[in-house]
Design an enzyme around this catalytic site. Sequence first.
Site, PDB file in Angstrom:
ATOM      1  N   HIS A  68       9.736  12.908   2.163  1.00 51.23           N
ATOM      2  CA  HIS A  68       9.227  14.268   2.388  1.00 51.23           C
ATOM      3  C   HIS A  68       9.386  15.082   1.108  1.00 51.23           C
ATOM      4  O   HIS A  68      10.400  14.961   0.438  1.00 51.23           O
ATOM      5  CB  HIS A  68      10.041  14.932   3.510  1.00 51.23           C
ATOM      6  N   CYS A  74     -18.392  -4.575 -11.287  1.00 51.83           N
ATOM      7  CA  CYS A  74     -17.259  -3.719 -10.915  1.00 51.83           C
ATOM      8  C   CYS A  74     -16.753  -2.889 -12.091  1.00 51.83           C
ATOM      9  O   CYS A  74     -16.676  -1.670 -12.026  1.00 51.83           O
ATOM     10  CB  CYS A  74     -16.132  -4.583 -10.366  1.00 51.83           C
TER      11      CYS A  74
END
Length: 464
Positions: free
Chosen positions: A443, A43
């Site tokens: 947002h 990994c």
Amino acid sequence: MADTTFDMIVIGAGPGGYVAAIRGAQLGLKVAIVEREHMGGICLNWGCIPTKALLRSAEVFHLMQNAKAYGLKADGVSYDLGAVVQRSRKVAGQLSGGIDHLMKKNKVTVFRGEATLPAKGKVSVKGEKGAQEIASKHIVLATGARARELPGLEADGDLVWTYKHALQPVRMPKKLLVIGSGAIGIEFASFYNTLGADTTVVEVMDRVLPVEDAEISAFARKQFVKQGMKIMEKAAVKKLDRGKGKVTAHIESGGKVETAEFDTVISAVGIVGNVEGLGLDALGVKIDRTHVVVDDLCRTGVDGLYAIGDIAGAPWLAHKASHEGVMVAELVAGGHPHPIRPGSIAGCTYCHPQVASVGMTEAKAKEAGYEVKVGRFPFVGNGKAIALGEPEGMVKTVFDAKTGELLGAHMVGAEVTELIQGYVVGRQLETTEEDLMATVFPHPTLSEMMHESVLDAYGRAIHF
């Protein structure tokens, strides 16, 4: 005389093994870890981490080539492949060194060498200075896996590469054939294609990224083709004729065999577990298709012997291995950990566009007998995606129509590998559509599409 008896011995220092060792040490166990090659395993050294570094370089290169779209000027954009690779190796090296530090910090004894299990509760480590024997009632196998090699398609490091060769390329491929379109194959295809290789991907299944939801696969495929990749599905490479500086591939598709010439082939046709040479047969360990058979707590059925990560079977993901490592360490220390639910483990693929998913695909949910409600939301309806210049993508959610349980979530597009975790947490907390709808998403963010996709499943989407 060095200490040779431990509470737990871990074989393999990849993301499963080293995490098991650290958690064991935190719980007060005396822990040893055996590693024959690199701390951090595949990994950190040859997989997840260095490939992400390469793909980041490709992403920046892609943005530089498209600077004009952002009102910017970048002329004569090019790359230095050697420097790109060097950066990737440096990133891997930094993290691998970090694991050594973590072992010291947690007082884990590190043995360098090849491990075998000569008898129950015993591990022999063959290092540079000969062999030594250590003992423990609890032994954890975390030996990982390696690339599967198909007969006739074996890698030679020159014309035919595995992921290791592809991470340290001897040259930039001009005409590249990638065999296999799982995460590894498609990530390398994406990298080399972005840097200008004429790339063909051959997939034996009926679609690329075959474990993903069919709609997501189809969307990703469209983007790959738009980027100039040639994709062949339901096709197989039957043989490779190797010549001087070129390979002729015999590709079977639709019942007939065609030949095509390439200068480089990357084989990414799956993996096989590292189960050989450990002495597992003699101990009575069950092995099925190169993987150790375990129960839901990673026990092998042989008293005191556990197997975690890739050697214990699918999904072959580093984060699954790490979580199993923690679970087994807690079990050894006398705790009562929860078994891992495979349906709560996300899969992430870092091609361009990115792909991420958790839980069941729509088809799998229907197959399992669920009546489903499905929601979708496209990137093109999201302000942040448009501002980023990344309007290609979608978020798809699958709910149980009866209970509102989130059965699965599937995404393709910019940064979805980071977004998916929202749904992973949701599944872990056994969320329903109601909880997700009542959540206020910030947002402008890409995450708002996750909200909209849920709303859409119930006919309530606002922005589309």
